[in-house]
Design an enzyme around this catalytic site. Structure first.
Site, mmCIF file in Angstrom:
data_model
loop_
_atom_site.group_PDB
_atom_site.id
_atom_site.type_symbol
_atom_site.label_atom_id
_atom_site.label_comp_id
_atom_site.label_asym_id
_atom_site.label_seq_id
_atom_site.Cartn_x
_atom_site.Cartn_y
_atom_site.Cartn_z
ATOM 1 N N ARG A 79 0.846 -1.183 0.000
ATOM 2 C CA ARG A 79 0.000 0.000 0.000
ATOM 3 C C ARG A 79 0.884 1.235 0.000
ATOM 4 O O ARG A 79 1.700 1.407 0.885
ATOM 5 C CB ARG A 79 -0.833 -0.034 1.293
ATOM 6 C CG ARG A 79 -2.231 0.392 1.120
ATOM 7 C CD ARG A 79 -3.031 0.120 2.345
ATOM 8 N NE ARG A 79 -2.510 0.697 3.569
ATOM 9 C CZ ARG A 79 -3.274 1.105 4.564
ATOM 10 N NH1 ARG A 79 -4.581 1.018 4.451
ATOM 11 N NH2 ARG A 79 -2.759 1.571 5.661
ATOM 12 N N THR A 113 -0.904 7.542 -0.919
ATOM 13 C CA THR A 113 -2.215 7.448 -1.584
ATOM 14 C C THR A 113 -3.084 6.345 -0.984
ATOM 15 O O THR A 113 -4.283 6.320 -1.214
ATOM 16 C CB THR A 113 -2.029 7.112 -3.074
ATOM 17 O OG1 THR A 113 -1.419 5.809 -3.161
ATOM 18 C CG2 THR A 113 -1.116 8.112 -3.772
ATOM 19 N N ASP A 137 0.490 -2.603 12.214
ATOM 20 C CA ASP A 137 0.939 -3.034 10.889
ATOM 21 C C ASP A 137 1.246 -4.529 10.927
ATOM 22 O O ASP A 137 2.220 -4.962 11.551
ATOM 23 C CB ASP A 137 2.185 -2.234 10.476
ATOM 24 C CG ASP A 137 2.562 -2.511 9.027
ATOM 25 O OD1 ASP A 137 2.779 -3.696 8.668
ATOM 26 O OD2 ASP A 137 2.625 -1.565 8.238
ATOM 27 N N ASP A 158 4.763 -5.699 9.545
ATOM 28 C CA ASP A 158 5.874 -5.329 10.434
ATOM 29 C C ASP A 158 5.867 -6.187 11.702
ATOM 30 O O ASP A 158 6.936 -6.600 12.183
ATOM 31 C CB ASP A 158 5.773 -3.843 10.815
ATOM 32 C CG ASP A 158 6.235 -2.939 9.680
ATOM 33 O OD1 ASP A 158 6.897 -3.440 8.753
ATOM 34 O OD2 ASP A 158 5.928 -1.732 9.733
HETATM 35 C C1 PRP Z 1 -1.190 -4.443 4.635
HETATM 36 C C2 PRP Z 1 -2.063 -5.670 4.815
HETATM 37 C C3 PRP Z 1 -2.914 -5.632 3.591
HETATM 38 C C4 PRP Z 1 -3.095 -4.160 3.344
HETATM 39 C C5 PRP Z 1 -4.460 -3.780 3.797
HETATM 40 O O1 PRP Z 1 -0.162 -4.689 3.757
HETATM 41 O O2 PRP Z 1 -1.330 -6.847 4.951
HETATM 42 O O3 PRP Z 1 -2.337 -6.256 2.471
HETATM 43 O O4 PRP Z 1 -2.114 -3.482 4.138
HETATM 44 O O5 PRP Z 1 -4.706 -2.461 3.498
HETATM 45 P P1 PRP Z 1 -5.810 -2.013 2.447
HETATM 46 O O6 PRP Z 1 -7.043 -2.811 2.721
HETATM 47 O O7 PRP Z 1 -6.000 -0.560 2.775
HETATM 48 O O8 PRP Z 1 -5.277 -2.226 1.073
HETATM 49 P P2 PRP Z 1 0.972 -3.603 3.449
HETATM 50 O O9 PRP Z 1 0.587 -2.748 2.298
HETATM 51 O O10 PRP Z 1 1.318 -2.879 4.728
HETATM 52 O O11 PRP Z 1 2.166 -4.491 2.948
HETATM 53 P P3 PRP Z 1 2.991 -5.616 3.723
HETATM 54 O O12 PRP Z 1 2.075 -6.782 3.944
HETATM 55 O O13 PRP Z 1 4.071 -5.904 2.749
HETATM 56 O O14 PRP Z 1 3.497 -5.036 5.014
HETATM 57 N N1 URA Z 2 -2.425 -2.640 7.027
HETATM 58 C C1 URA Z 2 -2.090 -3.100 8.263
HETATM 59 O O1 URA Z 2 -1.158 -3.892 8.410
HETATM 60 N N2 URA Z 2 -2.794 -2.663 9.303
HETATM 61 C C2 URA Z 2 -3.823 -1.796 9.189
HETATM 62 O O2 URA Z 2 -4.446 -1.438 10.205
HETATM 63 C C3 URA Z 2 -4.155 -1.338 7.899
HETATM 64 C C4 URA Z 2 -3.438 -1.780 6.839
#
Ligand code: PRP
Ligand code: URA
Length: 208
Positions: free
Chosen positions: A103, A107, A199, A202
């Site tokens: 994400r 944006t 997160d 993380d």
């Molecule tokens: C997080 C989570 C989802 C997304 C959800 O991933 O694991 O994939 O955010 O958010 P959304 O519904 O607003 O799209 P992130 O983009 O942080 O990537 P990561 O899993 O690589 O940390």
């Molecule tokens: N992605 C995450 O990992 N946590 C949130 O709360 C939203 C998006």
């Protein structure tokens, strides 16, 4: 579209540890895996059965087995990886396909960077896994990728969803059923689920 909230006490109990900011990565990983496994029990409830002939030590009999259903588990990278092993423990024959999305922090829109799917993905019943359904952008984009490959039978499984994320999936993919352990209150101004768990990627991988 249906939203199925799996509120079994074991799931709710473990989800509380997962949410707690004092839970470290090792326990976080372990409990995400366990909750995913427990959720898989409900997600697979509608798998068709067939009668097979077997012989017990006592007698010949007919017994039930899952009837040749081809399943696929599709984690949305990175955080979805944390849910794969728990589900594979119950469905070891499932194939795993990966969709890489992150994400954009400004944006909040998903950016696709990777996908590797089973060649016969269009013939499989697919279980898309990601701990978080926040704005819904990542889930919608992952399902777009699968549908573009011809997939028609898709379920979405999240630990925690926001009402906004559910509405987004319903808007673009009204055919998809969503299985969640909890629907939280809202998104904050950074697109994080409140109260959520922070997160997920993380916390699973110890990054930040
Ligand atoms: C997080 C989570 C989802 C997304 C959800 O991933 O694991 O994939 O955010 O958010 P959304 O519904 O607003 O799209 P992130 O983009 O942080 O990537 P990561 O899993 O690589 O940390
Ligand atoms: N992605 C995450 O990992 N946590 C949130 O709360 C939203 C998006």
């Amino acid at each position: 579209m249906a939203v199925i909230v799996i509120d079994h006490p074991l799931i709710q109990h473990k989800l509380t540890y997962i949410r707690d900011k004092n839970t470290g990565s090792k326990d976080f990983r372990e409990m995400v895996k366990e909750v995913a496994m427990l959720m898989a029990y409900e997600v697979t409830r509608d798998l068709p059965l067939q009668d097979v002939e077997i012989e017990t030590p006592v007698a010949k009999t007919k017994a039930k087995m899952i009837s040749g259903k081809k399943l696929g588990i599709i984690p949305i990278l990175r955080a979805g990886i944390g849910m794969v092993d728990g589900i594979l423990q119950l469905i070891p024959a499932a194939k795993v396909g990966h969709v890489g999305l992150y994400r954009d922090p400004e944006t909040l829109k998903p950016v696709e960077y990777y996908s590797k799917l089973p060649a016969d993905v269009h013939e499989r019943e697919l279980i898309v896994v990601d701990p978080m359904l926040a704005t819904g952008g990542s889930a919608v984009a992952a399902i777009d990728v699968l549908k573009a490959k011809g997939a028609t039978n898709i379920k979405l499984v999240n630990l925690i969803a926001s009402p906004e994320g559910i509405a987004e999936v319903e808007k673009y993919h009204p055919d998809i059923n969503i299985y969640v352990a909890a629907v939280d209150e809202k998104l904050n101004e950074h697109g994080y689920i409140v109260p959520g768990l922070g997160d997920a990627g993380d916390r699973l991988f110890g990054t930040k």
